[in-house]
Design a protein around this motif. Sequence first.
Motif, short mmCIF file in Angstrom:
data_model
loop_
_atom_site.label_atom_id
_atom_site.label_comp_id
_atom_site.label_asym_id
_atom_site.label_seq_id
_atom_site.Cartn_x
_atom_site.Cartn_y
_atom_site.Cartn_z
N PHE A 110 37.78 32.19 37.97
CA PHE A 110 39.08 32.35 38.62
C PHE A 110 40.21 32.81 37.69
CE2 PHE A 110 36.80 28.68 40.53
CZ PHE A 110 36.46 29.29 41.73
N TYR A 137 31.41 24.93 34.85
CA TYR A 137 31.63 26.29 34.30
C TYR A 137 31.32 26.35 32.81
CZ TYR A 137 33.91 26.82 38.80
OH TYR A 137 34.17 26.85 40.15
N LYS A 161 26.87 27.43 39.61
CA LYS A 161 27.65 28.46 38.93
C LYS A 161 26.80 29.21 37.92
CE LYS A 161 30.67 27.15 41.48
NZ LYS A 161 31.09 25.81 41.54
N ARG A 209 45.19 31.81 43.59
CA ARG A 209 43.98 31.96 42.79
C ARG A 209 43.09 33.05 43.37
NH1 ARG A 209 39.07 27.71 43.12
NH2 ARG A 209 38.49 29.26 44.69
N GLY A 266 38.64 34.38 47.76
CA GLY A 266 39.15 33.01 47.85
C GLY A 266 38.13 32.02 47.32
N GLN A 267 37.25 31.56 48.20
CA GLN A 267 36.23 30.59 47.80
C GLN A 267 35.35 31.19 46.69
OE1 GLN A 267 33.40 29.74 50.94
NE2 GLN A 267 33.27 27.59 50.35
N GLY A 268 35.06 30.36 45.68
CA GLY A 268 34.31 30.87 44.54
C GLY A 268 32.80 30.85 44.78
N PHE A 296 38.95 25.84 51.16
CA PHE A 296 37.87 26.82 51.01
C PHE A 296 37.30 27.20 52.38
CE2 PHE A 296 37.75 24.07 47.18
CZ PHE A 296 38.34 24.98 46.31
N TYR A 333 40.38 20.08 41.29
CA TYR A 333 39.40 20.48 42.30
C TYR A 333 39.51 19.50 43.47
CZ TYR A 333 35.02 21.82 44.40
OH TYR A 333 34.07 22.24 45.28
N ASN A 335 38.90 24.59 36.95
CA ASN A 335 39.19 25.20 38.24
C ASN A 335 40.40 24.48 38.82
OD1 ASN A 335 39.10 26.29 40.82
ND2 ASN A 335 37.24 25.23 41.44
N1 GLN Z 1 34.11 25.53 43.94
C1 GLN Z 1 34.42 26.58 44.85
C2 GLN Z 1 35.85 27.03 44.65
O1 GLN Z 1 36.60 26.42 43.95
C3 GLN Z 1 34.28 26.22 46.29
C4 GLN Z 1 33.57 24.99 46.63
C5 GLN Z 1 33.80 24.61 48.08
O2 GLN Z 1 33.87 25.47 48.93
N2 GLN Z 1 33.91 23.35 48.31
O3 GLN Z 1 36.20 28.03 45.22
#
Ligand code: GLN
Length: 379
Positions: free
Chosen positions: A312, A197, A227, A358, A25-27, A9, A114, A166
């Motif tokens: 995602f 989520y 989230k 993703r 990219g990063q969520g 990320f 994750y 995720n």
């Molecule tokens: N949970 C977020 C993702 O999957 C990012 C979290 C992080 O940057 N550590 O994109």
Amino acid sequence: MRPFGTTIFAEMSALAVRTGAVNLGQGFPDTDGPPEMLAAAAQALAGGANQYPPLAGIPALRHAIVEHEQRFWGLARDPDTEVVVTAGATEAVAAAILALCEPGDEVVCFEPYYDSYAASITLAGAVRRPVTLRPGPDGRYAFDEAELRAAFGPRTRLVLLNTPHNPTGKVFTPAELALIADLCQRHDTYAVTDEVYEHLVFDAPHTPLAGLPGMRERTLRISSAGKTFSCTGWKVGWATGPARLVSAVLRVKQFLTFVNAAPLQPAVAVALRLPDAYFTGFTATLRANRDRLVAGLTAAGFGVLPSEGTYFVTADIRPLGGTDGVEFCRELPGRAGVVAVPTQVFYDHQDAGRHLIRFAFCKRAEVIDDAVDRLRKLA
Ligand code: GLN
Ligand code: PMP
């Protein structure tokens, strides 16, 4: 920890900043959370809530967490003994694993996972036993029942389950959850569930594992404000469960962070108590974003796997001539001005995800449209 390098990320967000690419990219959302919550945080800051809060979190937040779990998931908890506030879900996951695992214990998890899971399991000296999620003929990710059964053994201490999941967007089905619950009881293991989520399910309801028969007493349920209230930078999370498990988490947590962000806690309490309309509106917005991005990625030529929840969606790069997601994502800003995340970095068995990447859709509609316009150049 050397093998863990820099998280994907951080790498991909830095790439987006460096190249000016649209960052899917990063969520993290590109809009702020509910105004009532933001106002409550400002008020708490100005009002002097700036010193160490209690170890388990302020009572108002613990009560709000309990009320929210009761309202949405029908779970009843004691706010004084069965809730702990943490520095995001990340700390809750780490503290749970450190609290429950002895060196050499095994943690059953589902890959892709994750990224903090592998690191936390390693920090505890425990061993991960990943069960691979693979897209089936309908594109939905599923696991092989025999593989899951085989992952359990005499050293299994806990199952670490993330649903909605995720990076795949999978929502575990009631039948899958029943099997996991059965195996936990048969092997007398704990379950740690990461449900950050929980409000982002688009097609079928979310079911907490803790609500299944026999699971309440052995499950730590983890969630986070990041989230649900679009405040990923606040890092306010929590774990709920039976008092003996929560007290084990507290024992660890007091030496990781001790306590967390005092003025943000009353604000998250306000957010958790918002009327149902906030939560349904939030889900509807993200569902529309999902549909928008799925349509755009399909038009751009990707193979798109169904996303049932989370922020995602997974895309298969092979129809566009790609073979390796890491290479594809490193080149994508130069080729199309967009950043995505390669899914393979979330696997132990990386071949299973080599061709998958993703994309995040927790972005404003115009940002998604801009990204899709750029990606159309790839065809
Ligand atoms: N949970 C977020 C993702 O999957 C990012 C979290 C992080 O940057 N550590 O994109
Ligand atoms: N678990 C999952 C599955 C996630 O996607 C994330 C990332 N946002 C986290 C945990 C971390 O949550 P937090 O930012 O609350 O620590």
